[in-house]
Design a protein around this motif. Structure first.
Motif, PDB file in Angstrom:
ATOM      1  N   TYR A 119      -5.315 -88.355-150.295  1.00 56.66           N
ATOM      2  CA  TYR A 119      -4.798 -88.791-149.005  1.00 56.66           C
ATOM      3  C   TYR A 119      -5.091 -87.860-147.831  1.00 56.66           C
ATOM      4  CZ  TYR A 119      -2.054 -91.978-151.906  1.00 56.66           C
ATOM      5  OH  TYR A 119      -1.654 -92.929-152.806  1.00 56.66           O
ATOM      6  N   CYS A 120      -5.353 -86.589-148.093  1.00 59.80           N
ATOM      7  CA  CYS A 120      -5.424 -85.612-147.002  1.00 59.80           C
ATOM      8  C   CYS A 120      -6.804 -84.997-146.778  1.00 59.80           C
ATOM      9  CB  CYS A 120      -4.428 -84.479-147.247  1.00 59.80           C
ATOM     10  SG  CYS A 120      -2.764 -85.019-147.679  1.00 59.80           S
ATOM     11  N   ALA A 121      -7.528 -84.758-147.863  1.00 58.67           N
ATOM     12  CA  ALA A 121      -8.786 -84.014-147.773  1.00 58.67           C
ATOM     13  C   ALA A 121      -9.839 -84.716-146.917  1.00 58.67           C
ATOM     14  CB  ALA A 121      -9.340 -83.739-149.167  1.00 58.67           C
ATOM     15  N   GLY A 122      -9.789 -86.046-146.822  1.00 53.80           N
ATOM     16  CA  GLY A 122     -10.766 -86.765-146.012  1.00 53.80           C
ATOM     17  C   GLY A 122     -10.776 -86.291-144.562  1.00 53.80           C
ATOM     18  N   CYS A 123      -9.618 -85.954-144.033  1.00 56.45           N
ATOM     19  CA  CYS A 123      -9.527 -85.467-142.653  1.00 56.45           C
ATOM     20  C   CYS A 123      -9.353 -83.945-142.599  1.00 56.45           C
ATOM     21  CB  CYS A 123      -8.354 -86.124-141.931  1.00 56.45           C
ATOM     22  SG  CYS A 123      -8.559 -87.903-141.720  1.00 56.45           S
ATOM     23  N   MET A 137      -2.222 -89.671-137.233  1.00 52.86           N
ATOM     24  CA  MET A 137      -1.849 -89.371-138.615  1.00 52.86           C
ATOM     25  C   MET A 137      -1.162 -90.601-139.207  1.00 52.86           C
ATOM     26  SD  MET A 137      -1.366 -86.796-140.912  1.00 52.86           S
ATOM     27  CE  MET A 137      -0.295 -86.514-142.307  1.00 52.86           C
ATOM     28  N   PRO A 138      -1.709 -91.132-140.300  1.00 56.89           N
ATOM     29  CA  PRO A 138      -1.072 -92.311-140.918  1.00 56.89           C
ATOM     30  C   PRO A 138       0.280 -91.967-141.538  1.00 56.89           C
ATOM     31  CG  PRO A 138      -3.255 -91.894-141.846  1.00 56.89           C
ATOM     32  CD  PRO A 138      -2.915 -90.735-140.976  1.00 56.89           C
ATOM     33  N   GLU A 139       1.082 -92.985-141.769  1.00 52.19           N
ATOM     34  CA  GLU A 139       2.355 -92.829-142.471  1.00 52.19           C
ATOM     35  C   GLU A 139       2.076 -92.967-143.965  1.00 52.19           C
ATOM     36  OE1 GLU A 139       5.133 -95.692-140.907  1.00 52.19           O
ATOM     37  OE2 GLU A 139       4.543 -95.213-138.870  1.00 52.19           O
ATOM     38  N   PHE A 140       2.338 -91.917-144.729  1.00 50.02           N
ATOM     39  CA  PHE A 140       2.063 -91.938-146.163  1.00 50.02           C
ATOM     40  C   PHE A 140       3.305 -92.186-147.008  1.00 50.02           C
ATOM     41  CE2 PHE A 140      -1.635 -89.582-144.602  1.00 50.02           C
ATOM     42  CZ  PHE A 140      -2.646 -90.290-145.238  1.00 50.02           C
ATOM     43  N   GLY A 141       4.456 -92.285-146.384  1.00 47.10           N
ATOM     44  CA  GLY A 141       5.700 -92.489-147.124  1.00 47.10           C
ATOM     45  C   GLY A 141       5.633 -93.602-148.148  1.00 47.10           C
ATOM     46  N   PRO A 142       5.171 -94.786-147.768  1.00 42.37           N
ATOM     47  CA  PRO A 142       5.117 -95.885-148.733  1.00 42.37           C
ATOM     48  C   PRO A 142       4.175 -95.611-149.909  1.00 42.37           C
ATOM     49  CG  PRO A 142       4.945 -96.726-146.496  1.00 42.37           C
ATOM     50  CD  PRO A 142       4.848 -95.225-146.412  1.00 42.37           C
ATOM     51  N   GLY A 178     -12.606 -82.030-142.879  1.00 42.58           N
ATOM     52  CA  GLY A 178     -12.933 -83.082-143.839  1.00 42.58           C
ATOM     53  C   GLY A 178     -14.060 -83.965-143.342  1.00 42.58           C
ATOM     54  N   PRO A 179     -14.650 -84.751-144.224  1.00 43.95           N
ATOM     55  CA  PRO A 179     -15.782 -85.595-143.848  1.00 43.95           C
ATOM     56  C   PRO A 179     -15.464 -86.635-142.772  1.00 43.95           C
ATOM     57  CG  PRO A 179     -15.079 -86.068-146.103  1.00 43.95           C
ATOM     58  CD  PRO A 179     -14.313 -84.880-145.634  1.00 43.95           C
ATOM     59  N   PRO A 214     -10.450 -89.067-132.788  1.00 47.06           N
ATOM     60  CA  PRO A 214     -10.295 -88.714-131.374  1.00 47.06           C
ATOM     61  C   PRO A 214      -9.593 -87.366-131.166  1.00 47.06           C
ATOM     62  CG  PRO A 214      -8.778 -90.470-131.963  1.00 47.06           C
ATOM     63  CD  PRO A 214      -9.657 -90.237-133.152  1.00 47.06           C
ATOM     64  N   VAL A 215      -8.824 -86.935-132.154  1.00 44.57           N
ATOM     65  CA  VAL A 215      -8.131 -85.652-132.108  1.00 44.57           C
ATOM     66  C   VAL A 215      -8.460 -84.928-133.406  1.00 44.57           C
ATOM     67  CG1 VAL A 215      -5.855 -84.535-132.052  1.00 44.57           C
ATOM     68  CG2 VAL A 215      -6.240 -86.640-130.762  1.00 44.57           C
ATOM     69  N   PRO A 216      -8.876 -83.660-133.326  1.00 46.83           N
ATOM     70  CA  PRO A 216      -9.206 -82.946-134.563  1.00 46.83           C
ATOM     71  C   PRO A 216      -7.976 -82.816-135.473  1.00 46.83           C
ATOM     72  CG  PRO A 216      -9.873 -81.677-132.617  1.00 46.83           C
ATOM     73  CD  PRO A 216      -9.077 -82.845-132.134  1.00 46.83           C
ATOM     74  N   PRO A 217      -8.175 -82.958-136.787  1.00 45.10           N
ATOM     75  CA  PRO A 217      -7.053 -82.782-137.713  1.00 45.10           C
ATOM     76  C   PRO A 217      -6.543 -81.342-137.677  1.00 45.10           C
ATOM     77  CG  PRO A 217      -8.949 -83.773-138.816  1.00 45.10           C
ATOM     78  CD  PRO A 217      -9.402 -83.329-137.471  1.00 45.10           C
TER      79      PRO A 217
END
Length: 134
Positions: free
Chosen positions: A36-40, A94-99, A49-50, A56-59
């Motif tokens: 879930y995280c390494a991509g960014c 940043m996406p919501e990863f809770g679900p 990340g790739p 639009p905003v750097p991770p």
């Protein structure tokens, strides 16, 4: 002959112990981070990340969270950011990863002493991010 066997057995036990130290199980939050995280944020958490270039905003550089927080890893802030909340996506990329981090839960006690039922996957993920600190 007895001394030779004693040395041989001691050596074998030493090698077994060495193998056990180098063959440690991966951190329980590592796979979740990679998924879930390494991509960014990149494999090392430095925001490289790739998919980072196309955003639009750097991770965030996750390796500096502890330093930016006076030497204390901000576990609660990390979990809140990762979990997300309804409407958060309107103000953040940043996406919501809770679900996605559902499953078994356990009580987590905040630094303020507040008890919160929290996903074990989320706790493991935050703990893994803490291991990335420089």
């Amino acid at each position: 002959m007895g001394r030779f066997y004693t040395i041989l057995i001691a050596g074998a036990l030493g090698l077994t112990g060495l193998a056990a130290c180098t063959d440690m199980a991966p951190h329980p939050g590592r796979a979740t981070y990679q998924s879930y995280c390494a991509g960014c944020h990149g494999a090392s958490g430095m925001g490289d990340g790739p998919m980072a270039e196309g955003l639009p905003v750097p991770p965030a550089d996750l390796t500096m969270l502890k330093e930016a927080n006076g030497g204390v890893f901000p576990t609660e802030d990390v979990m809140l950011t990762v979990h997300g909340y309804p409407g958060k996506h309107d103000t953040s990329i940043m996406p919501e990863f809770g679900p996605l981090l559902s499953g078994p839960k356990q009580i987590w006690i905040s630094p303020k002493g507040e008890e919160t039922m929290t996903s074990v996957a989320l706790l493991d993920l935050a703990d893994y991010v803490e291991t990335l600190q420089r």
